[in-house]
Motif scaffolding. Structure first.
Motif, short mmCIF file in Angstrom:
data_model
loop_
_atom_site.label_atom_id
_atom_site.label_comp_id
_atom_site.label_asym_id
_atom_site.label_seq_id
_atom_site.Cartn_x
_atom_site.Cartn_y
_atom_site.Cartn_z
N LEU A 454 -6.19 -10.08 -3.19
CA LEU A 454 -7.00 -10.52 -4.34
C LEU A 454 -8.30 -11.19 -3.90
O LEU A 454 -9.33 -11.05 -4.56
N MET A 455 -8.26 -11.89 -2.78
CA MET A 455 -9.41 -12.71 -2.39
C MET A 455 -10.36 -12.04 -1.40
O MET A 455 -11.51 -12.46 -1.27
N GLU A 456 -9.89 -11.00 -0.71
CA GLU A 456 -10.81 -10.34 0.25
C GLU A 456 -10.75 -8.81 0.18
O GLU A 456 -11.45 -8.12 0.92
N GLY A 457 -9.92 -8.28 -0.73
CA GLY A 457 -9.75 -6.83 -0.80
C GLY A 457 -8.49 -6.42 -0.06
O GLY A 457 -8.10 -7.05 0.93
N PHE A 458 -7.86 -5.37 -0.53
CA PHE A 458 -6.58 -4.95 0.04
C PHE A 458 -6.76 -4.05 1.26
O PHE A 458 -7.67 -3.22 1.31
N TYR A 459 -5.87 -4.26 2.22
CA TYR A 459 -5.83 -3.42 3.41
C TYR A 459 -5.69 -1.96 2.98
O TYR A 459 -4.95 -1.65 2.05
N TYR A 460 -6.37 -1.03 3.66
CA TYR A 460 -6.39 0.37 3.22
C TYR A 460 -6.10 1.30 4.39
O TYR A 460 -6.74 1.20 5.43
N GLU A 461 -5.12 2.19 4.21
CA GLU A 461 -4.78 3.22 5.21
C GLU A 461 -5.34 4.55 4.74
O GLU A 461 -4.77 5.22 3.87
N LYS A 462 -6.47 4.97 5.30
CA LYS A 462 -7.14 6.16 4.78
C LYS A 462 -6.60 7.47 5.35
O LYS A 462 -6.87 8.54 4.79
N TYR A 463 -5.84 7.43 6.45
CA TYR A 463 -5.40 8.67 7.09
C TYR A 463 -4.07 9.20 6.54
O TYR A 463 -3.72 10.34 6.75
N ILE A 464 -3.32 8.35 5.87
CA ILE A 464 -2.02 8.77 5.34
C ILE A 464 -2.21 9.52 4.02
O ILE A 464 -2.84 9.02 3.10
N GLU A 465 -1.63 10.73 3.94
CA GLU A 465 -1.79 11.56 2.74
C GLU A 465 -0.51 11.66 1.92
O GLU A 465 -0.57 11.96 0.72
N GLN A 466 0.64 11.47 2.55
CA GLN A 466 1.91 11.52 1.84
C GLN A 466 2.75 10.30 2.23
O GLN A 466 2.92 10.03 3.42
N PHE A 481 2.94 -2.44 -6.06
CA PHE A 481 1.52 -2.69 -6.33
C PHE A 481 0.75 -2.73 -5.01
O PHE A 481 -0.32 -2.11 -4.88
N LEU A 482 1.30 -3.45 -4.02
CA LEU A 482 0.64 -3.54 -2.71
C LEU A 482 0.53 -2.16 -2.05
O LEU A 482 -0.52 -1.80 -1.51
N LEU A 483 1.62 -1.38 -2.10
CA LEU A 483 1.61 -0.05 -1.49
C LEU A 483 0.61 0.87 -2.18
O LEU A 483 -0.05 1.69 -1.52
N SER A 484 0.49 0.74 -3.51
CA SER A 484 -0.46 1.60 -4.24
C SER A 484 -1.90 1.28 -3.84
O SER A 484 -2.78 2.14 -3.93
N LYS A 485 -2.15 0.04 -3.41
CA LYS A 485 -3.49 -0.35 -2.94
C LYS A 485 -3.71 0.08 -1.49
O LYS A 485 -4.78 0.57 -1.13
N ILE A 486 -2.69 -0.11 -0.66
CA ILE A 486 -2.81 0.23 0.76
C ILE A 486 -3.00 1.73 0.95
O ILE A 486 -3.80 2.18 1.76
N PHE A 487 -2.26 2.53 0.17
CA PHE A 487 -2.32 4.00 0.28
C PHE A 487 -2.88 4.59 -1.02
O PHE A 487 -2.25 5.43 -1.65
N LYS A 488 -4.08 4.13 -1.39
CA LYS A 488 -4.57 4.44 -2.74
C LYS A 488 -4.92 5.91 -2.93
O LYS A 488 -5.00 6.38 -4.07
N LYS A 489 -5.08 6.67 -1.85
CA LYS A 489 -5.40 8.09 -2.01
C LYS A 489 -4.20 8.99 -1.71
O LYS A 489 -4.28 10.21 -1.86
N ALA A 490 -3.11 8.42 -1.29
CA ALA A 490 -1.94 9.21 -0.88
C ALA A 490 -1.11 9.62 -2.09
O ALA A 490 -1.16 9.01 -3.15
N SER A 491 -0.31 10.68 -1.90
CA SER A 491 0.71 11.07 -2.88
C SER A 491 2.02 10.38 -2.51
O SER A 491 2.36 10.28 -1.33
#
Length: 671
Positions: A454-466, A481-491
């Motif tokens: 919330l205070m600095e932005g969520f950690y993001y894993e851009k290479y994981i697709e599934q 909620f945390l996982l949906s932010k970390i893997f926001k582009k993954a299925s």
């Protein structure tokens, strides 16, 4: 089946084996020659690189990479052919082709083409092979690259082939208790999970082959094959989705024991194992403020050992409500944080408090709290030093000092616990402990990661697709909620059973509650393949269920209830003689350890706790919350008055009894 038909099948197998053996021999030579060519090419490039310009070097490098990639693909296919050498295929279908002629299709673990590029064997994941799993004799359809193809299924056949010999041919319909399935169910369990490619059922296939929905949420009852379905789905996605590779797929497992148990399935299916982790691993990755994070299993074990202190507090910390409350706290902190003074950097560049507050509350108001400070520092450095960011650190430090706030998440989390936004009461001593401990409690760790996001932005894993999540019912909404932010582009493929939730502080009525986060398809698996009808009937009574359908044919082995502990060793000997695997399942580690110490003089067995990473499955003692996802030929659920499953622990008890495949003994000792 008449003799002529049998002979045709035997001749087809001989022809296929002959071509398969030839193909393997040819590829062995080809791979060796290609490997030598690449070695020579690299040697030539190295020896002559001094005489090449940059363009020539890039061309050589590109050619080398392409050759190496093609060789890698060839090696992968060669390995798959070696795997099917003794059992080339396991099924066939006869359908109408596009010219209205009958076409026979043989189905195996991978494809095989002849010299004319005609398929001798189709990969089970090929679109046309879905007919075998989804239809009985009659009209059928499948989705080909050019669209939906309507056809007619004349014949569906299964084969038992061992060492290139045809042992059995079975013409089958879609009946759920077909002979091959019953044979698979009757076999003894092994140390590793097996693939189910020959016995995938229609409801399972609907999950495995779904590529229309970005996210899948699967509710499956105990023994419905959720984990197998997840792994076969991964194999299918790797086959179907272009450029998807194993290192772009991540499985969240409940623990290391489970990870080890499933490690053989994907290699059996001809694919490399994917990345695997636990949520605890991710907490450790995202928290630098403490040396360690308490594991989820240790968090649970503390409860099941009888420590019920702070139950209301822990339930609140795991709740959906605290997600809103912490967000309101951060919003209030942002709203009421002001620069009371300005500052001057290098005696030249001055900023008034009004200017600083404008930047913080207006210009960068869409950003998280500390990200605003970062962007302000970058902009100041660029404005004052000809576009350079070299003074970013200086400005960042000055901004925080002027604001009178450190980027100290321990302190900010303590501020939340003391604030009016926190709905439970924590003593000052408990709050201050966060400063001194080396290992942060699991419940605090979740909130700390959320606070940081919330205070600095969520950690993001851009290479994981599934992302595949098993035992989904054990994750709180905050975790998702945390996982949906970390893997926001993954299925996401999320699989679980709300009846097997072992978290005493959090409960789902249905996994459909996750739809707001993962707007995808919700699917239910309603048939159980693991346990006998007698075991399922007993398990149903624990939770008052009646919708479970047991597929395993009636084994006529009643659930045995014991009140006398002197019978335990005799029961162990009886079950060990009869079956390959036996598990004694207890409520907690204390009971498990106590039993292990009393039995290890007479039996060779393994004690499994949170530190165990690998074990022999033949005979183990294990607490129920570590047995999730595992299965055994026979199970003894052992409890005494001091370590028994209470009324509010029915779901944990349900987990324990549904680990059994063939026989279940319940030790319910009285004082």
């Amino acid at each position: 089946m008449d003799e002529k038909e049998k002979k045709l099948e035997q001749e087809n197998l001989k022809k296929t084996v002959r071509y398969l053996n030839t193909k393997i021999s040819e590829m062995e030579i080809s791979i060796f020659e290609d490997t030598e060519k690449i070695k020579e090419f690299r040697k030539y490039a190295w020896e002559n690189k001094g005489g090449m310009d940059k363009q020539e070097l890039n061309a050589v490098r590109t050619t080398n990479e392409q050759e190496a990639f093609l060789l890698l693909q060839e090696r992968d296919y060669f390995k798959k052919l070696l795997r099917i050498q003794n059992t080339p295929y396991f099924a066939s279908i006869v359908i109408l082709d596009e010219q209205e002629k009958k076409q026979k299709i043989y189905i195996g673990m991978t494809y095989l083409k002849d010299e004319n590029l005609d398929n001798l064997i189709y990969d089970w994941r090929a679109p046309i092979c879905s007919i075998f799993y989804d239809y009985e004799i009659g009209k059928c359809r499948y989705e080909a690259p050019m669209g939906i193809i309507d056809s007619y299924l004349f014949q569906k056949r299964q084969y038992k082939i061992e060492n290139q010999k045809l042992l059995r041919i079975i013409d089958s319909a879609i009946t759920i208790d077909d002979e091959i399935l019953q044979e698979a169910l009757a076999s003894e369990s092994s140390d590793k999970m097996k693939n189910i490619v020959t016995t995938i059922q229609q409801e399972q296939n609907s999950v495995i082959r779904n590529i229309k929905d970005k996210h899948l949420i699967v509710q499956g009852i105990a023994g419905s094959g959720k984990t197998s379905v997840a792994l076969h789905r991964i194999a299918f996605l790797l086959y179907k989705i272009k450029n998807l590779s194993s290192d772009k797929v991540l499985i969240f497992s409940p623990n290391q024991i489970f990870t080890e148990y499933i490690s053989n399935v994907l290699p059996e299916l001809g694919e490399e194992n994917t990345l695997q982790t636990t949520f605890h691993d991710y907490l450790n990755k995202m928290i630098s403020e403490y040396k360690k994070v308490e594991s989820y299993i240790d968090f649970l074990n503390n409860y099941y050992l009888g420590n019920k202190n702070f139950f209301a507090l822990l339930k609140y910390k795991q709740s959906n409500q605290i997600i809103k409350d912490l967000k309101l706290f951060v919003a209030d902190l942002e709203k009421n944080t002001f620069f009371k003074n300005g500052f001057t950097e290098n005696k030249i560049y001055s900023y008034s408090k009004e200017e600083l507050n404008f930047l913080f509350h207006d210009r960068y108001s869409s950003l998280p709290f500390f990200e605003r400070i970062t962007q302000m520092a970058i902009k100041m450095s660029e404005n004052n030093y000809n576009g350079s960011k070299k003074k970013k650190g200086t400005y960042h430090k000055l901004l925080l000092e002027t604001l009178g706030l450190k980027k100290d998440y321990k302190s900010i989390l303590q501020m939340f616990y003391r604030s009016s936004f926190f709905r439970e009461k924590m003593s000052e001593n408990e709050i201050k402990k966060l400063n001194n401990i080396q290992e942060i409690h699991y419940d605090d760790a979740l909130l700390l990661v959320y606070l940081k996001g919330l205070m600095e932005g969520f950690y993001y894993e851009k290479y994981i697709e599934q992302v595949i999540i098993d035992e989904a019912q054990d994750y709180s909404y905050l975790q998702y909620f945390l996982l949906s932010k970390i893997f926001k582009k993954a299925s996401f493929t999320i699989l679980g059973d709300v009846h097997q939730n072992i978290n005493p502080f959090y409960n789902y009525h249905s996994l459909e509650e996750l739809i707001p986060l993962f707007s995808g398809k919700y699917i239910e698996l309603t048939k159980t393949y693991r346990s006998s009808e007698e075991i399922i009937t007993y398990a149903n009574q624990i939770l008052q269920l009646n919708h479970i359908c047991a597929i395993r044919k009636n084994e006529k082995k009643p659930v045995i209830i014991r009140k006398d502990k002197t019978l335990l060793k005799d029961d162990i000997r009886h079950l060990k003689t009869k079956y390959k695997s036996l598990a004694i399942i207890t409520k907690n580690t204390e009971m498990a350890k106590e039993l292990y110490e009393s039995l290890n003089k007479d039996f060779s067995l393994s004690y499994v706790d949170t530190k165990t990473e690998e074990f022999i499955k033949d005979f183990i003692i294990i607490p129920a919350y570590l047995a999730k996802g595992l299965e055994f030929d026979s199970v003894i659920v052992y409890q005494n008055p001091f370590h028994c499953f209470k009324e509010n622990e029915k779901k944990l008890y349900y987990v324990a009894v549904t680990r059994a495949q063939h026989e279940l003994y319940i030790y319910d000792l009285e004082k």
